[in-house]
Design a protein around this motif. Structure first.
Motif, PDB file in Angstrom:
ATOM      1  N   GLY A 235       0.824  -1.205   0.000  1.00  0.00           N
ATOM      2  CA  GLY A 235       0.000   0.000   0.000  1.00  0.00           C
ATOM      3  C   GLY A 235       0.854   1.249   0.000  1.00  0.00           C
ATOM      4  N   SER A 236       0.305   2.324  -0.508  1.00  0.00           N
ATOM      5  CA  SER A 236       1.027   3.585  -0.545  1.00  0.00           C
ATOM      6  C   SER A 236       1.347   4.055   0.875  1.00  0.00           C
ATOM      7  CB  SER A 236       0.168   4.613  -1.275  1.00  0.00           C
ATOM      8  OG  SER A 236       0.909   5.768  -1.487  1.00  0.00           O
ATOM      9  N   GLY A 237       2.606   4.361   1.147  1.00  0.00           N
ATOM     10  CA  GLY A 237       3.033   4.824   2.456  1.00  0.00           C
ATOM     11  C   GLY A 237       3.269   3.726   3.462  1.00  0.00           C
ATOM     12  N   GLU A 238       3.137   2.490   3.009  1.00  0.00           N
ATOM     13  CA  GLU A 238       3.268   1.331   3.897  1.00  0.00           C
ATOM     14  C   GLU A 238       4.690   0.763   3.860  1.00  0.00           C
ATOM     15  OE1 GLU A 238       0.665  -2.698   4.401  1.00  0.00           O
ATOM     16  OE2 GLU A 238       1.532  -2.413   2.426  1.00  0.00           O
ATOM     17  N   THR A 239       5.056   0.017   4.906  1.00  0.00           N
ATOM     18  CA  THR A 239       6.275  -0.779   4.864  1.00  0.00           C
ATOM     19  C   THR A 239       5.888  -2.246   4.923  1.00  0.00           C
ATOM     20  OG1 THR A 239       7.590   0.899   5.973  1.00  0.00           O
ATOM     21  CG2 THR A 239       8.459  -1.339   6.004  1.00  0.00           C
ATOM     22  N   LEU A 240       6.246  -2.977   3.852  1.00  0.00           N
ATOM     23  CA  LEU A 240       6.061  -4.416   3.869  1.00  0.00           C
ATOM     24  C   LEU A 240       7.417  -5.041   4.174  1.00  0.00           C
ATOM     25  CD1 LEU A 240       4.271  -6.968   3.336  1.00  0.00           C
ATOM     26  CD2 LEU A 240       5.168  -6.922   1.001  1.00  0.00           C
ATOM     27  N   GLY A 241       7.481  -5.807   5.251  1.00  0.00           N
ATOM     28  CA  GLY A 241       8.712  -6.525   5.577  1.00  0.00           C
ATOM     29  C   GLY A 241       8.738  -7.843   4.830  1.00  0.00           C
ATOM     30  N   LEU A 242       9.911  -8.227   4.333  1.00  0.00           N
ATOM     31  CA  LEU A 242      10.046  -9.505   3.642  1.00  0.00           C
ATOM     32  C   LEU A 242      11.175 -10.253   4.351  1.00  0.00           C
ATOM     33  CD1 LEU A 242       9.086 -11.222   1.243  1.00  0.00           C
ATOM     34  CD2 LEU A 242      10.712 -10.001  -0.202  1.00  0.00           C
ATOM     35  N   VAL A 243      10.811 -11.335   5.061  1.00  0.00           N
ATOM     36  CA  VAL A 243      11.820 -12.060   5.833  1.00  0.00           C
ATOM     37  C   VAL A 243      11.973 -13.484   5.327  1.00  0.00           C
ATOM     38  CG1 VAL A 243      11.686 -10.851   8.034  1.00  0.00           C
ATOM     39  CG2 VAL A 243      10.106 -12.707   7.584  1.00  0.00           C
ATOM     40  N   GLY A 244      13.119 -14.045   5.653  1.00  0.00           N
ATOM     41  CA  GLY A 244      13.406 -15.424   5.293  1.00  0.00           C
ATOM     42  C   GLY A 244      14.902 -15.640   5.431  1.00  0.00           C
ATOM     43  N   GLU A 245      15.292 -16.916   5.386  1.00  0.00           N
ATOM     44  CA  GLU A 245      16.702 -17.230   5.578  1.00  0.00           C
ATOM     45  C   GLU A 245      17.436 -17.158   4.252  1.00  0.00           C
ATOM     46  OE1 GLU A 245      17.090 -20.140   9.155  1.00  0.00           O
ATOM     47  OE2 GLU A 245      15.493 -20.885   7.905  1.00  0.00           O
ATOM     48  N   SER A 246      18.759 -17.377   4.295  1.00  0.00           N
ATOM     49  CA  SER A 246      19.537 -17.214   3.074  1.00  0.00           C
ATOM     50  C   SER A 246      19.031 -18.162   1.989  1.00  0.00           C
ATOM     51  CB  SER A 246      21.017 -17.450   3.346  1.00  0.00           C
ATOM     52  OG  SER A 246      21.204 -18.573   4.151  1.00  0.00           O
ATOM     53  N   GLY A 247      18.999 -17.655   0.774  1.00  0.00           N
ATOM     54  CA  GLY A 247      18.578 -18.482  -0.351  1.00  0.00           C
ATOM     55  C   GLY A 247      17.077 -18.607  -0.508  1.00  0.00           C
ATOM     56  N   CYS A 248      16.283 -17.893   0.294  1.00  0.00           N
ATOM     57  CA  CYS A 248      14.829 -18.040   0.175  1.00  0.00           C
ATOM     58  C   CYS A 248      14.277 -17.251  -1.003  1.00  0.00           C
ATOM     59  CB  CYS A 248      14.132 -17.630   1.467  1.00  0.00           C
ATOM     60  SG  CYS A 248      14.131 -15.854   1.753  1.00  0.00           S
ATOM     61  N   GLY A 249      15.090 -16.354  -1.568  1.00  0.00           N
ATOM     62  CA  GLY A 249      14.645 -15.607  -2.747  1.00  0.00           C
ATOM     63  C   GLY A 249      14.231 -14.177  -2.446  1.00  0.00           C
ATOM     64  N   LYS A 250      14.375 -13.732  -1.193  1.00  0.00           N
ATOM     65  CA  LYS A 250      13.873 -12.405  -0.841  1.00  0.00           C
ATOM     66  C   LYS A 250      14.601 -11.282  -1.577  1.00  0.00           C
ATOM     67  CE  LYS A 250      16.429 -12.303   3.617  1.00  0.00           C
ATOM     68  NZ  LYS A 250      17.335 -13.435   3.349  1.00  0.00           N
ATOM     69  N   SER A 251      15.917 -11.394  -1.712  1.00  0.00           N
ATOM     70  CA  SER A 251      16.651 -10.351  -2.429  1.00  0.00           C
ATOM     71  C   SER A 251      16.355 -10.375  -3.922  1.00  0.00           C
ATOM     72  CB  SER A 251      18.166 -10.510  -2.221  1.00  0.00           C
ATOM     73  OG  SER A 251      18.510 -10.063  -0.936  1.00  0.00           O
ATOM     74  N   THR A 252      16.134 -11.564  -4.465  1.00  0.00           N
ATOM     75  CA  THR A 252      15.785 -11.677  -5.888  1.00  0.00           C
ATOM     76  C   THR A 252      14.448 -10.980  -6.140  1.00  0.00           C
ATOM     77  OG1 THR A 252      16.961 -13.779  -5.970  1.00  0.00           O
ATOM     78  CG2 THR A 252      15.477 -13.304  -7.797  1.00  0.00           C
ATOM     79  N   VAL A 253      13.501 -11.152  -5.226  1.00  0.00           N
ATOM     80  CA  VAL A 253      12.223 -10.450  -5.353  1.00  0.00           C
ATOM     81  C   VAL A 253      12.463  -8.945  -5.387  1.00  0.00           C
ATOM     82  CG1 VAL A 253      10.073  -9.861  -4.152  1.00  0.00           C
ATOM     83  CG2 VAL A 253      10.770 -12.248  -4.353  1.00  0.00           C
ATOM     84  N   GLY A 254      13.260  -8.439  -4.457  1.00  0.00           N
ATOM     85  CA  GLY A 254      13.526  -7.001  -4.377  1.00  0.00           C
ATOM     86  C   GLY A 254      14.130  -6.465  -5.661  1.00  0.00           C
TER      87      GLY A 254
END
Lengths: 325, 332
Positions: B40-59
């Motif tokens: 959402g506009s003005g929101e912070t969505l946290g994306l958590v997970g361990e190494s290799g889960c794909g979180k940085s690739t999503v970003g």
């Protein structure tokens, strides 16, 4: 009696503008079977302290200028390399943050474990192999027999750390120094490794010195805690006392700045400023420029460790005036 | 709250070269697999997970720094995946990224002024005097001073370098910032300063964040909602209070339980999950977490769980929850 007794340790490093003290006048004791946590941020001197005990300081640029490190009654600082080798392994074992730096990539983990047994026990081939399998089994590596032929790169980070622990414990040391043993690991693996260390401590009846920047890791593992800042020991206490009644403004600041799962604050409390450059530390209390409680006297002289309670010391001249938390 | 960003079916499979040209591309690293979420506009969505889960690739895919294999990335209603490179570059004005290692992300041969000015020059938003004034304004904004402009990155501490990275990300007045582990490399006493800075900037500038991190404490502090990833999939997503107080997915439960808390002894307990994260080259069939799950059932080994919404706004992909009604996707 202490297993390890460090007195007035000063370690100097040669820098661009002359020598500076990475560890300055640090004294502490470690009892047999005790888990001692050493916490601090970058430049606190926690790893340099550990390397001094192991006789593994890079020399040059480092040198121990003062102090003593007495392990089981013997001053390690008087020892040459040959005597230190006798202590390392059966006396003191060490594990590091990044196991790949300590495991040799071109030998199988079996070769490396068996060599350790060979060097320290002069055991035969069969006995070496049995010991290696037994140790891998103890550190929770499934199918240990088959794993002997694996190379380090074939293992995950958590598995490598288990192999490192197996190597450190294969000679049954009385003291294990663990320098940031879980910092490179994921949180679910970290939990497994910490639990393993505590289980093995019982089994091997060894003392552990766990060096970390993570207050949570200390709280979960240590019996007693030392807090270091910019090369100095600023507080030491039994673990319950340290977390219930932190008596140095730095320890308080550190605890306050960690976002906790259980807390709902809108803003984090911070410690203003940055860590001092080790080559130009403040003359008095090294935390003084960042401290909310500083007075003129703090910059004038190095504050001595003062007893707060039994076994609880703080290097703060205003420790009595800090409000109860 | 209006949605600024909506991601649907986002997938990234990296072909992994195994040896010679004949079998190249046979193995697929399934880094991100059918990921859906909105911010959402003005929101912070946290994306958590361990190494290799794909979180940085999503970003990185959100900014198309990595091209998605399939999926939609709607930013202000426009599907970025379909944009031509030139049009995409223009959109990047509004979408920026802050990296974990501020040292690696800053050119050591450039002064701080040139580093911060670079995006302004590329997008030609300001010239000469105005550009320089903007740099000074940004420095002040992130807690640095004008005299820092002439210095080089190596003259700064880790925390200050991260401030420089943030100033650079703000240079074009973006609406959305991907914060990829922005405090993980920093000392504890410095982390809190940067977290507070990011929150102040959000409040003042109306920014929207995707905050990627492995530290559950930091994520809880800064996020409004949190998504949990495991082996390329989002397994749970919900408002932060609900997710931390009552995690639905066994993986989320284990992850939260594994965080060492600064409370002596209270938290000494047995590990919630055993085993290691399987390889994304060959993820487990069915639910990808089934090999480590303490609540595994036969169905988990065979059938991939659908994402359902057991509580309003709280989505989970797990067979423990009734599977018949699929989640109304736009709700997240």
């Amino acid at each position: 009696m202490s297993l390890l007794s460090v007195r007035n340790l000063q370690v100097l490093f040669a820098g661009e503008h002359g020598e500076f003290a990475a560890v300055d006048d640090v004294s502490f004791d470690l009892a047999p079977g005790e888990v001692l946590g050493i916490v601090g941020e970058s430049g606190s001197g926690k790893s340099v302290t550990a390397l001094s005990i192991m006789g593994l300081l890079p020399r040059p640029p480092a040198r121990v200028a003062r102090g003593s490190i007495v392990f089981e009654g013997e001053d390690l600082l008087r020892y040459g390399e040959r005597d230190l080798r006798r202590i390392r392994g059966p006396g003191i074992g060490m594990i590091f943050q990044e196991p790949m730096t300590s495991l040799n990539p071109v030998f199988t983990i079996g070769d490396q474990l068996m060599e350790t047994v060979r060097v320290h026990e002069r055991a035969g081939q069969k006995r070496q192999r049995d010991r290696a399998v037994e140790m891998l089994d103890k550190v929770g590596i499934a199918g240990a027999e088959r794993r002997l032929d694996d190379y380090p790169h074939q293992l995950s980070g958590g598995m490598r750390q288990r192999v490192m622990i197996a190597m450190a414990l294969i000679c049954n040391p009385r003291l294990l120094i663990a320098d940031e043993p879980t910092t490179a690991l994921d949180v679910t693996i970290q939990q497994q490794i910490l639990e393993l260390l505590l289980d093995l401590r019982e089994e091997f009846r060894m003392a552990i010195m766990i060096i970390t920047h993570n207050m949570g890791v200390v709280a979960e593992t240590a019996d007693r805690v030392i807090v270091m800042y910019a090369g100095r020991l600023v507080e030491q206490a039994p673990v319950d006392g340290l977390f219930a009644r932190p008596a140095h403004p730095y320890t308080r600041g550190l605890l306050d700045s960690i976002p906790k799962l259980s807390d709902e604050r809108e803003r984090l409390k911070t410690i203003p400023g940055t860590l001092p450059n080790p080559a130009s530390v403040p003359p008095g209390c090294r935390f003084e420029p960042r401290c909310a409680w500083r007075v003129g006297a703090c910059a004038a002289a190095v504050p001595p460790l003062a007893a707060i309670a039994a076994g609880h010391d703080s290097a703060c001249i205003r420790h009595r005036e800090l409000p109860v938390q | 709250m209006t949605e600024l960003l909506r991601v649907a079916g986002l997938t990234k499979h990296f072909p992994v070269g195994q040896g010679g040209p004949l079998n190249r591309g046979k193995a697929m690293l399934r880094a991100v697999d059918d990921v859906n979420f909105g911010v959402g506009s003005g929101e912070t969505l946290g994306l958590v997970g361990e190494s290799g889960c794909g979180k940085s690739t999503v970003g990185r895919m959100l900014l198309r720094l990595i091209e998605p294999t399939t999926g939609r990335i709607e930013f202000e209603g426009e599907n970025l995946v379909e944009l031509a490179p030139e049009a995409m570059r223009a959109r990047r004005r509004h979408m920026q990224i802050v990296f974990q290692d501020p040292y690696g992300a800053l050119n050591p041969r450039m002064t701080v002024e040139d580093i911060i000015k670079e995006p302004i020059e590329i997008h030609r938003t300001l010239n000469g005097r105005d550009a320089r004034d903007r740099v000074l304004e940004l420095l002040e904004r992130v807690g640095l001073v004008a005299e820092h402009a002439r210095r080089y990155p190596h003259e700064f501490s880790g925390g200050q370098r991260q401030r420089i990275g943030i100033a650079r990300a703000l240079a074009l007045n973006p609406r959305f910032i991907v914060c990829d582990e922005p405090v993980s490399a920093l000392d504890v006493s410095i982390q809190a300063q940067i977290v507070n800075l990011l929150q102040d900037l959000q409040a003042d500038l109306g920014l929207t964040y995707l905050f990627i991190a492995h530290d559950l404490g930091v994520v809880k502090h800064i996020s409004d909602r949190v998504a949990v990833m495991y082996l390329g999939k989002i397994v749970e997503i919900g408002a932060k209070r609900a997710l931390y107080a009552e995690p639905l997915h066994p993986y989320t439960q284990a992850l939260i339980a594994a965080v060492p808390e600064a409370k002596p002894r209270a938290s000494r307990r047995k590990a919630a999950i055993t085993g290691e994260i399987p390889s994304a080259l060959n993820p487990p069939k069915g639910c990808r977490f089934h090999t480590r799950c303490p609540k595994v059932m036969p169905v988990c080994r065979e059938v991939e769980p659908r994402t359902t919404e057991p509580k309003p706004g709280h989505l989970v992909a797990c067979h423990l929850y009734p599977q018949e009604a699929p989640a109304p996707t736009p709700a997240a």
